[in-house]
Design a protein around this motif. Structure first.
Motif, short mmCIF file in Angstrom:
data_model
loop_
_atom_site.label_atom_id
_atom_site.label_comp_id
_atom_site.label_asym_id
_atom_site.label_seq_id
_atom_site.Cartn_x
_atom_site.Cartn_y
_atom_site.Cartn_z
N ALA A 154 0.83 -1.21 0.00
CA ALA A 154 0.00 0.00 0.00
C ALA A 154 0.86 1.26 0.00
O ALA A 154 0.61 2.18 -0.79
N VAL A 155 1.86 1.30 0.86
CA VAL A 155 2.68 2.52 0.90
C VAL A 155 3.56 2.64 -0.34
O VAL A 155 3.87 3.75 -0.78
N ALA A 156 3.94 1.51 -0.92
CA ALA A 156 4.70 1.56 -2.18
C ALA A 156 3.85 2.14 -3.29
O ALA A 156 4.33 2.91 -4.13
N MET A 157 2.57 1.80 -3.30
CA MET A 157 1.67 2.35 -4.33
C MET A 157 1.45 3.84 -4.13
O MET A 157 1.28 4.58 -5.10
N VAL A 158 1.49 4.31 -2.90
CA VAL A 158 1.42 5.75 -2.65
C VAL A 158 2.63 6.43 -3.29
O VAL A 158 2.52 7.47 -3.95
N SER A 159 3.80 5.83 -3.12
CA SER A 159 5.02 6.37 -3.75
C SER A 159 4.90 6.39 -5.26
O SER A 159 5.30 7.36 -5.91
N VAL A 160 4.36 5.32 -5.82
CA VAL A 160 4.15 5.27 -7.27
C VAL A 160 3.19 6.37 -7.70
O VAL A 160 3.42 7.05 -8.72
N GLY A 161 2.14 6.59 -6.94
CA GLY A 161 1.18 7.65 -7.25
C GLY A 161 1.83 9.02 -7.29
O GLY A 161 1.57 9.82 -8.20
N PHE A 162 2.69 9.30 -6.30
CA PHE A 162 3.39 10.58 -6.30
C PHE A 162 4.37 10.68 -7.47
O PHE A 162 4.53 11.75 -8.06
N ALA A 163 5.01 9.57 -7.82
CA ALA A 163 5.94 9.59 -8.95
C ALA A 163 5.21 9.89 -10.25
O ALA A 163 5.67 10.72 -11.05
#
Length: 118
Positions: free
Chosen positions: A11-20
């Protein structure tokens, strides 16, 4: 790795992907200023690292990978977040610092847990 811990890291990795992805599509939204060619360039460079790494964590959450593989993956993701937090401190962007510290802490604490239970 336990299911809930894998899901949390995914979940937190996908947040990072979203910001990227947001940084590439709408860099001014994250930069807080007008986007210039260099802003787009560096956003794309960040995304070139963050998107594959975040997707790897997400995919790993659905696969039965060894704890050793998780340790390597989470170490890489956590160190990248520490770097992002340092950049946020240097640029005085509190949101970037807080987000990177939170995500990095989750990745590195999960890695430490795996090392301790190995």
């Amino acid at each position: 790795m336990s299911l809930w811990l894998a899901a949390l890291n995914a979940a937190v990795a996908m947040v990072s992907v979203g910001f990227a992805v947001t940084g590439v599509v709408a860099p001014a939204a994250l930069a807080g200023s007008d986007a210039v060619a260099s802003t787009r360039y560096y956003a794309a460079m960040y995304a070139a690292r963050a998107v594959p790494l975040g997707c790897a964590v997400l995919i790993a959450a659905f696969l039965s990978i060894s704890n050793g593989a998780w340790i390597v993956l989470l170490a890489g993701a956590g160190v990248c977040q520490v770097g992002d937090a340092v950049i946020g401190l240097w640029r005085r962007i509190p949101g970037q610092v807080a987000g990177s510290v939170l995500v990095g802490t989750i990745h590195l604490a999960s890695m430490t847990h795996l090392l301790a239970t190995k």
